[in-house]
Scaffold this active site. Structure first.
Site, PDB file in Angstrom:
ATOM      1  N   ASP A  34      40.010 -76.280 -22.830  1.00  0.00           N
ATOM      2  CA  ASP A  34      39.067 -76.806 -21.845  1.00  0.00           C
ATOM      3  C   ASP A  34      39.795 -77.643 -20.780  1.00  0.00           C
ATOM      4  OD1 ASP A  34      36.640 -77.190 -20.707  1.00  0.00           O
ATOM      5  OD2 ASP A  34      35.942 -78.679 -22.141  1.00  0.00           O
TER       6      ASP A  34
ATOM      7  N   ASN B 154      29.714 -68.484 -21.595  1.00  0.00           N
ATOM      8  CA  ASN B 154      30.500 -68.419 -20.350  1.00  0.00           C
ATOM      9  C   ASN B 154      30.065 -67.302 -19.397  1.00  0.00           C
ATOM     10  OD1 ASN B 154      33.668 -69.456 -21.875  1.00  0.00           O
ATOM     11  ND2 ASN B 154      32.138 -70.693 -20.794  1.00  0.00           N
TER      12      ASN B 154
HETATM   13  C1  FPP Z   1      37.917 -73.684 -19.929  1.00  0.00           C
HETATM   14  O1  FPP Z   1      38.150 -74.426 -18.745  1.00  0.00           O
HETATM   15  C2  FPP Z   1      38.638 -72.424 -19.896  1.00  0.00           C
HETATM   16  C3  FPP Z   1      38.047 -71.198 -19.917  1.00  0.00           C
HETATM   17  C4  FPP Z   1      36.590 -71.005 -19.992  1.00  0.00           C
HETATM   18  C5  FPP Z   1      38.858 -69.970 -19.828  1.00  0.00           C
HETATM   19  C6  FPP Z   1      40.115 -69.911 -20.646  1.00  0.00           C
HETATM   20  C7  FPP Z   1      40.654 -68.565 -20.480  1.00  0.00           C
HETATM   21  C8  FPP Z   1      41.820 -68.240 -19.911  1.00  0.00           C
HETATM   22  C9  FPP Z   1      42.841 -69.245 -19.464  1.00  0.00           C
HETATM   23  C10 FPP Z   1      42.056 -66.772 -19.690  1.00  0.00           C
HETATM   24  C11 FPP Z   1      43.290 -66.285 -20.300  1.00  0.00           C
HETATM   25  C12 FPP Z   1      43.202 -66.302 -21.771  1.00  0.00           C
HETATM   26  C13 FPP Z   1      44.288 -66.337 -22.555  1.00  0.00           C
HETATM   27  C14 FPP Z   1      44.114 -66.274 -24.020  1.00  0.00           C
HETATM   28  C15 FPP Z   1      45.642 -66.455 -22.021  1.00  0.00           C
HETATM   29  P1  FPP Z   1      36.915 -74.747 -17.777  1.00  0.00           P
HETATM   30  O2  FPP Z   1      36.880 -73.702 -16.713  1.00  0.00           O
HETATM   31  O3  FPP Z   1      35.678 -74.881 -18.605  1.00  0.00           O
HETATM   32  O4  FPP Z   1      37.358 -76.115 -17.178  1.00  0.00           O
HETATM   33  P2  FPP Z   1      36.392 -77.310 -16.709  1.00  0.00           P
HETATM   34  O5  FPP Z   1      35.571 -77.715 -17.907  1.00  0.00           O
HETATM   35  O6  FPP Z   1      37.367 -78.361 -16.272  1.00  0.00           O
HETATM   36  O7  FPP Z   1      35.566 -76.760 -15.566  1.00  0.00           O
END
Ligand code: FPP
Length: 221
Positions: A2, A50
């Protein structure tokens, strides 16, 4: 994983840059976990919730994931890492699904580490799905106990997580491994996922190692 969005926001960059950087962190953490001989590592990459994000972001994420898996296949093979998915991949874009299936199949006999990717995953849905499978198979009430139930989860045959790390300062479980985390230890850090380093992974593991796990029992004397 996150905090990608907030990391990007703090640097006046588009959210996609946060996800790009988050992918680099994921690679470093997978490699360090393998080096440390951690046998199961699960990354929460995409929840069922998501899908509510803007469709450009969703499609960017699956493109990124697809490129990541294509690019990492040789590394997974070299380091004897098996890729396994927790979640229902039938709802994913076709290209992503095909690459995931390819990488899972090429790595399925690898034994040194299982890398679980929670994709289109929700802990409550996983429990409901297990109930449905049990009913479909016509099991009777006396055939079900806690162990048997866990055989119907995505994590069948895997140990429960010892340690769950949540980055970015949120103090909640967000529908993650609800059944499996009954006795897991938690490590919460304010570090945003793109800034999470192997050094902090070591700190989390040291913290974990200092804890007394009673698993509902009494303190050892
Ligand atoms: C959470 O940050 C992250 C995600 C929902 C996506 C994670 C997925 C990847 C990085 C894609 C690649 C996957 C792998 C396994 C390499 P957020 O967007 O919720 O951040 P925020 O809470 O600060 O808005």
């Amino acid at each position: 994983m996150d905090g990608n969005g907030r990391w990007a926001h703090g640097k006046n960059l588009p959210r996609s840059e946060g996800h790009n950087q988050g992918t680099k962190t994921a690679k470093a953490i997978v490699e360090e976990s393998r080096r440390l001989n951690i046998q199961y590592l699960t990354l929460y990459a995409f929840s069922r919730e998501n899908w509510a994000r803007p469709k450009e972001e969703v499609s960017f994420l699956f493109g990124l994931l697809t490129r990541f898996l294509k690019g990492e296949l040789q590394t997974l093979v070299k380091h004897d890492i098996r890729l396994n998915i927790l979640g229902d991949i039938n709802d994913l874009p076709l290209t992503a699904r095909k690459v995931i299936e390819h990488v899972c199949s090429k790595t399925k006999s690898n034994k040194s580490m299982t890398l679980n990717l929670a994709l289109n995953y929700s802990g409550r849905f996983e429990i409901v799905r297990a109930c449905r499978l049990i009913l479909e198979q016509g099991l009777s009430a006396d055939q079900i106990d806690e162990k048997k139930f866990s055989d119907y989860l995505y994590t069948a045959d895997q140990p429960d997580p010892d340690l769950i790390i949540r980055t970015s300062g949120e103090l909640r479980i967000s529908n993650y491994l609800l059944y499996q985390s009954a006795y897991s230890e938690f490590y919460f850090t304010k570090t945003l996922w793109p800034d999470f380093t192997t050094g902090e992974l070591h700190l989390a593991l040291e913290d974990y190692a200092s804890r007394q796990r009673r698993l509902g029992g009494v303190d050892p004397l």
